[in-house]
Structure formats: structure tokens, C-alpha cells
Design a protein around this motif. Sequence first.
Motif, mmCIF file in Angstrom:
data_model
loop_
_atom_site.group_PDB
_atom_site.id
_atom_site.type_symbol
_atom_site.label_atom_id
_atom_site.label_comp_id
_atom_site.label_asym_id
_atom_site.label_seq_id
_atom_site.Cartn_x
_atom_site.Cartn_y
_atom_site.Cartn_z
ATOM 1 N N PRO A 165 3.709 -8.472 -21.482
ATOM 2 C CA PRO A 165 2.410 -8.328 -22.151
ATOM 3 C C PRO A 165 2.182 -9.301 -23.315
ATOM 4 N N ILE A 166 0.959 -9.714 -23.418
ATOM 5 C CA ILE A 166 0.464 -10.439 -24.584
ATOM 6 C C ILE A 166 -0.171 -9.404 -25.498
ATOM 7 N N GLU A 167 0.088 -9.493 -26.785
ATOM 8 C CA GLU A 167 -0.465 -8.454 -27.647
ATOM 9 C C GLU A 167 -1.547 -8.956 -28.596
ATOM 10 N N ALA A 168 -1.659 -10.264 -28.718
ATOM 11 C CA ALA A 168 -2.762 -10.787 -29.535
ATOM 12 C C ALA A 168 -3.145 -12.157 -29.011
ATOM 13 N N CYS A 169 -4.431 -12.453 -29.093
ATOM 14 C CA CYS A 169 -4.930 -13.739 -28.614
ATOM 15 C C CYS A 169 -6.107 -14.168 -29.482
ATOM 16 N N MET A 170 -6.012 -15.380 -29.995
ATOM 17 C CA MET A 170 -7.158 -15.949 -30.698
ATOM 18 C C MET A 170 -7.661 -17.132 -29.891
ATOM 19 N N VAL A 171 -8.965 -17.189 -29.700
ATOM 20 C CA VAL A 171 -9.525 -18.272 -28.902
ATOM 21 C C VAL A 171 -10.776 -18.800 -29.586
ATOM 22 N N THR A 172 -10.819 -20.106 -29.740
ATOM 23 C CA THR A 172 -12.011 -20.772 -30.272
ATOM 24 C C THR A 172 -12.544 -21.678 -29.178
ATOM 25 N N THR A 173 -13.810 -21.466 -28.807
ATOM 26 C CA THR A 173 -14.362 -22.222 -27.679
ATOM 27 C C THR A 173 -15.266 -23.353 -28.152
#
Lengths: 374, 374, 374, 374
Positions: A174-182
Motif C-alpha cells: 500500500p501507498i499511504e500518501a500521495c502528493m501530485v501537482t499537475t
Amino acid sequence: MQEGSQIKVGVLGATGTVGQRFLTLLSSHPWFTIDAIGASSRSANQKYYKVVKWKQTTPIPAGVRDMIVKECLPANFSDCDIVFSGLDADVAGDIEADFRSAEMAVFSNAKNYRRDPHVPLIVPLVNPSHLAIIPQQRSLHAPPLSKGFIVTNANCSTTGYVVPLAALEKAFGPIEACMVTTMQAISGAGYPGLPSMDIIDNVVPYISGEEEKMEWETLKILGGITDSDGGLKAFDMHARHPLRVSASCNRVPVIDGHTECVSIRFAKRPPPSPQQVREALVAFTPDAQALGCPSAPRHAIVVHEEPDRPQPRLDRYYQDGSGVHVGRVRQCQVLDIKFVLLANNVSIGAATSSVINAELAVIKGVINPTAGST
Amino acid sequence: MQEGSQIKVGVLGATGTVGQRFLTLLSSHPWFTIDAIGASSRSANQKYYKVVKWKQTTPIPAGVRDMIVKECLPANFSDCDIVFSGLDADVAGDIEADFRSAEMAVFSNAKNYRRDPHVPLIVPLVNPSHLAIIPQQRSLHAPPLSKGFIVTNANCSTTGYVVPLAALEKAFGPIEACMVTTMQAISGAGYPGLPSMDIIDNVVPYISGEEEKMEWETLKILGGITDSDGGLKAFDMHARHPLRVSASCNRVPVIDGHTECVSIRFAKRPPPSPQQVREALVAFTPDAQALGCPSAPRHAIVVHEEPDRPQPRLDRYYQDGSGVHVGRVRQCQVLDIKFVLLANNVSIGAATSSVINAELAVIKGVINPTAGST
Amino acid sequence: MQEGSQIKVGVLGATGTVGQRFLTLLSSHPWFTIDAIGASSRSANQKYYKVVKWKQTTPIPAGVRDMIVKECLPANFSDCDIVFSGLDADVAGDIEADFRSAEMAVFSNAKNYRRDPHVPLIVPLVNPSHLAIIPQQRSLHAPPLSKGFIVTNANCSTTGYVVPLAALEKAFGPIEACMVTTMQAISGAGYPGLPSMDIIDNVVPYISGEEEKMEWETLKILGGITDSDGGLKAFDMHARHPLRVSASCNRVPVIDGHTECVSIRFAKRPPPSPQQVREALVAFTPDAQALGCPSAPRHAIVVHEEPDRPQPRLDRYYQDGSGVHVGRVRQCQVLDIKFVLLANNVSIGAATSSVINAELAVIKGVINPTAGST
Amino acid sequence: MQEGSQIKVGVLGATGTVGQRFLTLLSSHPWFTIDAIGASSRSANQKYYKVVKWKQTTPIPAGVRDMIVKECLPANFSDCDIVFSGLDADVAGDIEADFRSAEMAVFSNAKNYRRDPHVPLIVPLVNPSHLAIIPQQRSLHAPPLSKGFIVTNANCSTTGYVVPLAALEKAFGPIEACMVTTMQAISGAGYPGLPSMDIIDNVVPYISGEEEKMEWETLKILGGITDSDGGLKAFDMHARHPLRVSASCNRVPVIDGHTECVSIRFAKRPPPSPQQVREALVAFTPDAQALGCPSAPRHAIVVHEEPDRPQPRLDRYYQDGSGVHVGRVRQCQVLDIKFVLLANNVSIGAATSSVINAELAVIKGVINPTAGST
């Protein structure tokens, strides 16, 4: 699919941006034959080429050019087993429901049913297993349906980055955190979309509703299906391992191709190294490939080694935009791993997803083409 | 500054992009008078307008147009108390050292001395207190200096976002993590800089060395000065409260103005609310304002309430680009607070910073203009 | 103008692109004071800043921000001597006529009355003498007017290139043929104007109605006023020396500034040399300058010697865009002389023209401000 | 060409922009096989993929990726019958001469030999008849050659618009005047070419040497071959009916595709109508088609009826950019007929022209492949 058999399909919203893409893709499809095209009543009963403001870089497919546009009523598509919907959200809700009620398989690019608890939200390189909800969708319909259903695909900005996320969860848990800037292309806003005065020599750091879509859709897509209390299946929204997603969405002066800077934290300690991540991405083989979907990319995730790739202008049309590109896999000082993602928003981010979803449904037997159709 | 007194200044690298900006700013400065301009030997001994490829949107200042360009030797700038350096990094190291040795105050936009343990790296709206290192810089020089020193300003992508970070640390205590994704203007790469084939209809998700600069410079700027073992002062690199910075740098087809998506985590629990953050940003008054620097912005941080601002094309020239813009202050699902930042990379991100730094040095008495100069 | 006197003015269509420009120009005008602003009923009775989608690079002028927007009815502008109209063509016709009937001086940027035989079409650097038609315009009105009239300015693509044409006709006599190919900025299409999908990485070789406007307006502007049979004055459309104009209009991805390649043939044989042409352009001093219009440019025609100028990005904001730029004056192999022209379409090509036209009307006594207004 | 036979070809300047295009075209060519690739000594003896900065939107052809780059010496290309040259002008002169002397057929995109009185300047859709000069080119060489020769193609801005001109001269007789204003893509300047700071949000109304090339090359291409006094053949430069050409060349922010506004005057009075012109353009069938050149477009001239076409972004890749597009055929108020032309400068405007020229030379028997080559 049996050799030579053909499934008749229709396209709803055929004059719009996504509709034009559907027609371009389907006009040379090995299984599907365009049988009917629908648009608003303003365009109905006229030849397609007369009412469309065609904006593709290839000409209108020869077989479609002179087709008569129909109103989006199920009766006008009675020979079709499948309809692809490129309808705008303000009309898609009712029309798509009508086509489902009329026992047609609806593959929709609209957002209307993405949050419906019985409608799968499928990124074809990620979660075709969610087709398993369809029997329940049919049985809960009033009256129950034997063939009709709706499948949606995801928002164009969600579709791309969940592919490597799925690959990495498969490899490392599992991934528990994700930050994404598009940094999203203007074609994602349709036509006429953004006024040129707003985007030439500019960045618009806001796309209405987009961040919420990314943060929510990611959970539905990457989550599983559980049995809930009443004996019904339900999407678990990644609940077994809560996943926090933070998205910042921007529009940039690029025609096609969404670029995204992604940073993730794994549950697993220590986390995988950048090199392990790269290898897992390269090794990822989605079911859509293994099952032989004709529109699936040969390389689901292209991993770039050059320091300055992927770039939308150079990489977006590789494999007709059906795969995704990852580059610059490296450590993140705040979370674990960060990378750059590129996905063609008008291909895998929109119409191509719907088409592969339909191919998957055919292969998995969810669609049973009528005798008359083959 | 005494009414009517003037300080003679020189500009090194006067034909380059940053040099052109220095000349434009200084030609109408209330305290500084351009006395000498320097460039490479290729341009030396010719009239400025004949050797410069002027790329500003205002004409060459009348007083500079016919000035004779000199070689960058201290002897050619002997009437100057201050020199501003827009030199390229490949020559800035030696030349700036020579001018310091010749007892001149050097305000440099080059990266060469930013990591020097005795040279302050000053964002004028953030850490003018770091001028306190200058006596030590002079005394450690061989031979010791009475007037000469070097002050650098920060990388254009660092300069903007440390302003709100400083404001928030002042209001709410230490920040312990920061993720920043930049969308940087092409002017940041100088001239000729990026080939047009590389950036029109494109994003380049990589700028060589930029992420490292942001991650390192932030610590020096936001950190304090401590007394080290040997009785010397040293920059503490924010060590009392370790700060992790993760930067992802991208180039976008925008002429001027770096847009940055920033997300931060405070040490303080619970963290401040978005509204508290907005109020702290609005309330922030840097010393440069309070002390009356003529080039300091009236509003150091402009906080936008509209959902889609700031935007580079609309906001970059406000206050001649001397302040920074913050918008979309909101909660982050992964860290605490996220927002959008805009800073004009050619103004506060470059020449304007050096000029305010010089103003601060004059006000604080670090520079004592020679009698002959006033 | 008497020292300190002020003329109250109104702006119609104040929320639109041209209206925003009018407000920006008028908010710091030495003679005119903004007294009332009008827009559609949808915006009426609300504060300006709440209803405008402000797209200028400077903030909303402080004095206008909180003004209450009014419906465009003459009764709402009863204190104004002058109204500037930035109305769209679909409503400008009736509204401007109503304001004229109400004895107001209307300076319009709309196309509706440009072809009216009693309305002057004035490029302020070219033909202010056409104000002479106004007494006839008033007297033919039913009922005859004592103060009201309409003056229009020209299309943005016409305005620029007729300035050098007028200068050359003044110096060398009639021009008998002119070919002009335009590369027009997107701001000329207003807001939202061109969809970004249509113009990024593209040229659109067509602007509806634009070529016809250029070919016709040029004749009215450069022609004189004659006495026709019935004792009436009439515009002669350059009839004494027929002038053939051929225009080809293109849209290019430039924000502000129309670039035009112009080639002309003189009646005079042999024609003037390029050097004579350059000198005549530099020497040209329009009446608007000589009479002291505060918004007239100091240099009506800036002649560039560099081989690659003018360029829109570098030259469009010089003198706030109130003059025109000419470069590359050289021989033409087919006609006589060719050159490149640049004019800022949103300044001299639109609002600035109307404002200078009003200044000319005041200076020439065509407008007599009411006692109450001064 | 005999079924299955293959001609070995080399590419000079293989790492440059035009060289990359040659490799992309030739890697799937039915007749030609890439046998050797050459570049500067800096790149020689290394694998191609390691030295090229590949800027195409398709990957490096598989067969070329690992080829060893050679120095551009004839001995390194001894198995080749044909070499295609994408060399820069500063080295093309000597190298191409060396390859000719070594009895190879050289098809060059460089400008060096375009004005050579014995070298044909061939636009393959226009004047393949000029191959007739080759025997004389060989015989005048010292020593005389049996197989070697040089053929050049035209400047990218010339290539497109001479196609409709040729079609119209064929249908209606000589053209006596032509005015052309170009809006040229940045890719025409190669790589790195234009700095992005110079062309984003801008037009550059000047391309060094371009107007002279267009005005001169047009005469050589559209002219015939005559017998001169000494028994030699000579290009007549359209002398039997003098043709005046006036070109104005501009650079615009478009990646690929030159758009040109063209106006022409015929000798014939009365001139043809726009409808007759359109019909003649549609009917035009160049020899390259009739003779079966595999790279010739099916439609040499695509005539658009929509008022706003052709547009570079939508039309430049049709037929892989091997044809030209004409739209907006209409009367000109100054000359006779005007229209808009679009040609893909990197395809028919460059490498594709050379390839079709080579195909024509093979078909016409000017090249006799060595036995060993087939």
C-alpha cells in the motif's frame, strides 16, 4: 472475439471533442463498427460533416463523413450493442441512463456516474476487475436488466498517475500518501474551452473541481470491492490502508498531454529504492495487455532514463497515446519517492480508455453481442 | 541617506539579461547613480548601445545608451562604492573576488558565493539580518578589508517562496517539511536560454541543478546565525528545527513569472488554519519596508482571494514585480497547508533583490560611501 | 482646456475588454473624470469589481472599483458631456443613437456607424479634420441637435497602417495601390475571443469581415470631404485619386500588437526612395501633437533601423502604445516601397484613439462642456 | 524499380534536424536502405543514439539506433549509390563536392549549390525536368564524371508556394508578378534555432537572406532550360516572360508549417476567375505522381473550401506533409488573384523533397544503381 465478427457500436456526443476522438479511434477498430452517431437535436438529421466543427489533425473518417447524425435516443441506436458517450455532463446523466435502460452497454467519458456506488470507474490499465460490480448494477436496476450497464472512465488527470501507483502497490504494497501537482493541457477543457487570452504566456493555477476529482477517484480506482452488510458488493475506497491524496491542478499552454509531478509514501519501511521503483514500473503488465485488448499499449509504462523526459510535445503521441510515461524517479526529501508522469489526456485520458474498457468487457464476457450484430 | 546625496555604482555583466535589468532599475534610482558599466573584453571600449542586444520592453535608458563599456577590472570602477554583478557563473567567481579585494561592496546575482560560509545569501524581504556576517567576512580576508564584501541574492525559484515561509515561521513557529513544485518562466534561463523548439507547446520537467539549489538555499536563508566553536559566526542551516525541503522544478512556456505550488507542515500541533495563514501573510511586514528601502514593495505578500489567482500574465508586473503573490491558501491532505505562489523571477527574483539588498546595506551602515562619491 | 477644469465622462460597455481599457486610461486623465459607467442590465446596480472579469495587468483603478454599474440609458449619464462606448456591435447601434439624441458626445469603438455618411471615422493621428462633418450630422438629425454627435474610430487593423500612409501621401502625393498582410494579436478579438485550441501553435488565415473593413475604411479615412450636389458635405472615399487596397488578414498567437507587411505604389513617378520615405515618416507630426492632446504620442511614427524590428513583444508598449512603429523600409519588386508596421491594437488601435479623438474635439471646440460639468 | 531491389543510401549530417528527418523517412522506404550515416568528427565512431539529440516525435528508427556514425568522407560511404545531405551550409560545400567527385549522387538540402549554373534546383512537384542538366554537370566536371552529380532542393519557404504557381502557369500561362508574405514556423530555423525569448508571444518580421532566396529561387525553378551561345544548356530564370517576385518573410510562434499569403498577376488578360484557379489547382498532377514516386503525395495541392483553412496545426501533417494546401482563393484588388498557402517546411519543404527528387532520378534513369547495391 471470433475472427471476422463485428460488434455494432454507437457514439453519443459525436460532434464534440471526445466524440471526434471516438470516431477517429473506432473507424479503424478491428472489432467495432460504427453503426450510429448521435448529437443534440440541433445537429440531428444532417450529414455529420456539415454539423461538426472538426478539430482533429486527421480528416473526418471516410465512413463517417456522410453519416446522418441522430438524436440521442435509444431507438435510434437499436442495432448497437455498445454506445460510447462523449456527452457533456449537463445532458449525460439522463441520456446514459436511458441507453442503459434500453439494455445497451454504455462506456462513458462523462463524470456523472463516476461516484455512483454501482457503477465501476475503470482505468483500463489498472482496475478492470471492477467490472465485477456489473451484475449487481443490473440486478438493482428497476426493472432488472439483462444486458444494459454503465461503465465510466476516470478524469483525464486521474487516469495517468494511477497507472504507476497501481504498479507500485502491486510490487511494494500500500501507498499511504500521495502528493501530485499537475500541469494540464488545454485540450482537457474541451472546445472552445480556455480562451486564448487566459492561457498564452500564462499558467492558470486552478481547474474547477479537478482536485476533488483526483483525490476521490484515486481511492475508488485503487481500492477494492468488498461485501457490505446487506450482502451487496461495495467499493472500499482503499479503506483497508487509508490513502491520503493531495492534488494541486494547473493549466499550462500545452495542447495535448498532462504532465504531473508525483510524490508518494509507502506503508512499507524501509521503502523501495528509486531503482526498485523503476524496475517495478517497467515490469508492470496490466491485464488489458495480457488479455489481448487490441487498443492496449505494448508498453503500459514507458520509463525514461534521460534527465529531462518525459515531455508532452515529444512523448505524448507514442503508441497513439495509449500508455503512460514516467521519468525522473528519485528520492523525495519529504515523502519517499518522486517522479514525473506524462499521459495523453485525449487518448488514454479519455476516449482510448473507454474503448479499451469496452474491449475488456467483450473479452470478459460482460457484453454478449446480439446475433444480429455480429 | 542624506537628502540629495548620491552613491556611485557600477554594473558588471551589463550587456546580459540581468545586467540590462540592473541598468533599467538603477537609471531612475533615488540614491544610486550609474557611474561605470562593465562587460567582457569583446564589448569593452565601445558604446553600450552598439554592443548590447537589448531585450527589454522599455528603451535603453538615455543616460546609459552612449556610455563606454569597460572591462570588468576594479581600476575601471574606482569611483564606485557599490557594484552590482549580473555576471555569468563561469566568470563571476574571480571577478567578484577582485572587486571585493579592491574594497568595493559587491551585490551579486551569480551563484558562485551563495554557499560560501562567510557570504550572506539574502532575500531582502526575509533575512537582511544576515548582513551581520559581513564584519567577519572582511576580517577573515587576506589582507583584512575595511569596506569590501560580497552579498549574494538567491536563485530566482528560491527567492519567491521563502517570503511566505518566513512570514509563517514568524507567526507560527518552525516549518518542518515543505514540498514545492515550480512552473518556471523561460526568462529565468537568460538569453538565448531555451530554444523555442524545446518549450513551445511543451513542459520541460527538469532544470539542471535547480532542485538542489532550492533545497539548500532555503535552509541557509531561513536559518539563523550561531556562534561556532572557534568563536566564529556560522549559518545554522535551520538546524535547531530541521526542515526537509523537496523541490520539483519545471520549465513552462511563460515569459516572466515563476508559479509554484507549495505545501508545508508546521512543527506546531494543531497547525494554523488556512484563514490564520492568510492573515499572517497579509500582516507580514519585512524590515526592508519598515526601514524605508525605496525599492521595497508596499505589499510584500499580496494575498489573492479569487480562486484562480495569482497568474503570471496578470500579476507579475504589479509593484514592478517587487513583491510576491500568494493564492489558494487551503488545507493539504498530506501536509498541513498548501498554496500557490507567484514571484517575478526577473524582478524580486533577480536584479530587484540585489538593489534592495544594497539599500539595506546603506541604511544599516554596512556601506559607508566615500566622501568623493556623495 | 482651462487649468483645473474637468469634463465628466461616462463609459458604456464598461465591463468589456475595451471598456476596461477606457477606465484604465481615463482614471488618470488630466481633463476627464469618470462620472458614470454602464453595462448590460445583468451587471447593473452592482459594484463594478463584483461584476467585471478584470483582465488588465494593472489593478482596477481605485476610483472605479466600488462604482455602481448603471444600465446604458442616457438618464443615468445626465451629468456627462462625453460618453466613450466600448459596446458590442449587437447593441451599440441603438444605445449610441439614444445617447446622441440625448445631446451627448459619443466616441465609439464599435463598427456600427463607421459607414454612416454623416459620422466621421477618425484615426486621431490622421484625419481629425473630419470632425468638420459634425455640424451637418447634428442638423440632419430629427430633431436637430445642438450638442449630440457620434464619432467612431477605426478597426484596430486599419488604424495603424493608415498613419504611415497619411504621412507618405502628405509628403509625396497620392498612393494608388496598397497591399497589406496582417498578423493580428488575439486581444483584437476581445474576450473570450479565440479559443486557445484554435491559436496556440497555429495561424488562422482569416478574420471575418476584417479585410473588407480595412479596404473600405482606408478610403474613408484617407479621403477628403467634398461638397455634394445637394449642398451637403460628403466623404469622397479618396475618389480624386482612386486607391486600390488589398488586405489579407491573419490571426497569430500574439497577445497584443498587430504586425502588418505593407507594400504601396505611389502615383508619382519616379517614386520616392526608401531613404526619402524614412525621412518623411520621421518628420510626420500629426495635428493631435501640435494641438497638445495629452494622450497623443510624442513620436507618432517610430522608424526602426534595426533589420528585425518592430516586434510586438518588444515595441508594443512604448509610449503606452499610442504611436505606431515602422521598420524595414525597402524597395518592393512589384509595387514601389514596402515596410513592416506595428500598432498596439488595444491602445492606438482602440480605446486610446477614442480618447484622443475626444481631446481633439474639446480643443477644436466641437464639445462645449456644460457649466455644471466643469 | 524492380521488385525487391534495394538501393543503398547514406545520410550526411545525420544528427541534425534535417538528418533526423531523412532517417525517419528512409527507415521505412520501399526502395532505399540506409547503409551509412555521417556527422562531424565529434560524433564519428560512436553509436548514433549516443550522439544525437533526437527531437522527433517518433522514436529513433530501430535499425539506426545502434549504427556507428562515420565521418563524412566518401570512402566511408563506398557502398552507397545515393547520399542525402542535411549538412549545414558552412560545411556542405566541400563535402558535397567530394561525394560528387567520388561518383555518388548527392541530394542536398543545403543552399550552397542552389545558384550553381549546372546544378538543378528541384521542387519535385514542379520541375523534375531540370534533371536534364545533369549530363552537362557531369561532363563539365574535371575530370568528367560518369555517375556523380548534385541535385539541390529549394528553401523551405520557396518550395511550397511554387507548386500552385507552377500549376497556374501550366493552366493559364505566365505569371508576371507575385507578392508573398510568409508566416514561417520555428522549425525552419533548425535546432537550437530561435531562442524562446525571441518568439513566444511575438512575431519577428525578418529572416536573414530569406526574401532574397525566395525572389531568386522562384525564377530558377519556374523558368526553363535554354541553349546558350556556347552550346551549353542554361537556366533561363523565367526570362521569356519576366516575373517580378516580392517577398516579405516573418517568423511566427508555430512549430511546423509555413503559411503564406500569395497574390499574383497573370500576363493573360482577362485573368482567370477564382473558380477557374481553384479548378486548375485541383486538377494539377505533377510528374512525380504520374511516374509513381512512392513518396509523392496523392493530392499535390489540397484546395480548401472552408473560409479559415488551411491552418498549420490542423493541416500540416496530412499526407505526412508531402503535399501543399491552398485556401481562400479570391480576387485581389491590386493584382489578380490571392490565396493562402500552407506547406510543411520539414517535410515537402526539406527532407521529403530530397527523397522524392531521388525517386525521380531513379525512375528517369539518371541513377544507375551498382550491381552490388541492389
